[in-house]
Design a protein around this motif. Structure first.
Motif, PDB file in Angstrom:
ATOM      1  N   GLY A 174       2.399   8.121  -8.004  1.00 45.33           N
ATOM      2  CA  GLY A 174       3.058   9.158  -8.777  1.00 45.33           C
ATOM      3  C   GLY A 174       4.557   8.944  -8.882  1.00 45.33           C
ATOM      4  O   GLY A 174       5.147   9.097  -9.956  1.00 45.33           O
ATOM      5  N   HIS A 175       5.179   8.568  -7.763  1.00 45.38           N
ATOM      6  CA  HIS A 175       6.619   8.356  -7.748  1.00 45.38           C
ATOM      7  C   HIS A 175       7.005   7.215  -8.682  1.00 45.38           C
ATOM      8  O   HIS A 175       7.949   7.324  -9.479  1.00 45.38           O
ATOM      9  CB  HIS A 175       7.064   8.054  -6.320  1.00 45.38           C
ATOM     10  N   ARG A 176       6.281   6.123  -8.613  1.00 47.14           N
ATOM     11  CA  ARG A 176       6.625   4.956  -9.425  1.00 47.14           C
ATOM     12  C   ARG A 176       6.375   5.202 -10.909  1.00 47.14           C
ATOM     13  O   ARG A 176       7.168   4.780 -11.753  1.00 47.14           O
ATOM     14  CB  ARG A 176       5.848   3.734  -8.917  1.00 47.14           C
ATOM     15  N   LEU A 177       5.294   5.886 -11.228  1.00 44.89           N
ATOM     16  CA  LEU A 177       5.038   6.194 -12.631  1.00 44.89           C
ATOM     17  C   LEU A 177       6.080   7.167 -13.171  1.00 44.89           C
ATOM     18  O   LEU A 177       6.475   7.079 -14.343  1.00 44.89           O
ATOM     19  CB  LEU A 177       3.629   6.764 -12.797  1.00 44.89           C
ATOM     20  N   SER A 178       6.541   8.095 -12.340  1.00 43.78           N
ATOM     21  CA  SER A 178       7.596   9.010 -12.777  1.00 43.78           C
ATOM     22  C   SER A 178       8.870   8.245 -13.093  1.00 43.78           C
ATOM     23  O   SER A 178       9.545   8.505 -14.098  1.00 43.78           O
ATOM     24  CB  SER A 178       7.866  10.060 -11.691  1.00 43.78           C
ATOM     25  N   LEU A 179       9.222   7.285 -12.242  1.00 40.98           N
ATOM     26  CA  LEU A 179      10.431   6.492 -12.465  1.00 40.98           C
ATOM     27  C   LEU A 179      10.328   5.621 -13.717  1.00 40.98           C
ATOM     28  O   LEU A 179      11.340   5.268 -14.315  1.00 40.98           O
ATOM     29  CB  LEU A 179      10.717   5.611 -11.244  1.00 40.98           C
TER      30      LEU A 179
END
Length: 279
Positions: A199-204
């Motif tokens: 989730g964090h990487r896709l948000s970035l």
């Protein structure tokens, strides 16, 4: 026969059960004890063998990968019987609105199964309080963030507005459904918590994230050890958000450097404890 709706596959249980999950099935396995590192290894090991697993069902990577989503569940979870249909409808609707499938479809976890009672005394009261908190957080915070992000993605607003308003999305590992090509672009499931990292990487990257229209039921924590493990692992995973940024720094992003910085600074490095750890 017409081509089936987007393939949806997968189940996380510390040891992955490699099987095609058909609508209405509820295969269940006990959770063996494994370390977080073998958790990811087992997930990616299963993903690497999709041809072997789904080939007998008529699935072929070169033709079907773009319509394939990988679902991650806990072994004690019970997905709604309408889950596959809901995922297919969400993916199809999102593609019609944006011209591309969502990178992630998030199903909300509701710990309502209650197969085991809470212990008595202060420990039971503490665990019951955590259970109530999770029931409040899942629809009230996690779902609200995802719905708001999806709304920003599908309407016409200036890029600067979208950048300023977009929240950080933390994946929840029970009901997290990732587009197969997206997962391969990320290099597989991050460790030690595949949901937070994804989730964090896709948000970035500014990736499209869509909410599922049906929930998944799961068990609440009835032992303090499992809850402690969850919070400790979540903290260790999220205490260095720069590691997630570094992991995707070579990939094209829909966000500017300022937008990425706002995500990390405005949403903080903490993980909402919505994804179960070993119990």
């Amino acid at each position: 026969m017409p081509r089936p709706a987007p393939h949806v596959w997968g189940r996380r249980a510390k040891a992955m059960v490699a099987a095609f999950w058909a609508c209405g099935s509820s295969a269940r396995r006990a959770k063996p004890t494994r370390s977080p590192s073998s958790w990811r290894t087992t997930l990616d090991h299963a993903v690497d063998r999709l041809d072997e697993i789904l080939g007998p069902l008529g699935w072929h990577d070169e033709n079907d990968a773009d319509n394939t989503f990988l679902c991650v569940y806990d072994a004690d979870a019970t997905p709604d019987v309408r889950t596959l249909t809901a995922f297919a409808e969400t993916a199809t609707r999102h593609r019609a609105l944006t011209g591309q499938p969502p990178a992630l479809i998030q199903q909300q976890r509701l710990p309502l199964l209650g197969r085991r009672p809470f212990p008595s005394g202060g420990t039971g009261l503490f665990l019951a309080g955590e259970w109530l908190y999770q029931l409040r957080r899942s629809p009230g915070i996690e779902l609200a963030r995802i719905r708001f992000t999806h709304w920003l993605t599908t309407i016409q607003v200036p890029r600067v507005v979208r950048t300023l308003l977009r929240p950080m999305i933390y994946g929840v590992g029970c009901g997290m459904t990732v587009h197969l090509p997206t997962l391969r672009t990320l290099g597989g499931f991050p460790e030690p918590m595949e949901d937070l990292g994804t989730g964090h990487r896709l948000s970035l990257l500014g990736a499209d994230i869509a909410p599922a229209t049906v929930a998944v039921l799961d068990e609440p924590y009835t032992e303090p050890g499992g809850l402690t493990d969850l919070h400790a692992l979540a903290f260790l995973t999220s205490v260095r958000p720069d590691r997630h940024a570094k992991a995707v720094s070579h990939l094209p992003s829909a966000l500017s450097h300022i937008g990425k910085a706002l995500l990390d600074s405005g949403n903080g490095p903490t993980k909402p404890p919505g994804s179960p750890a070993p119990r």
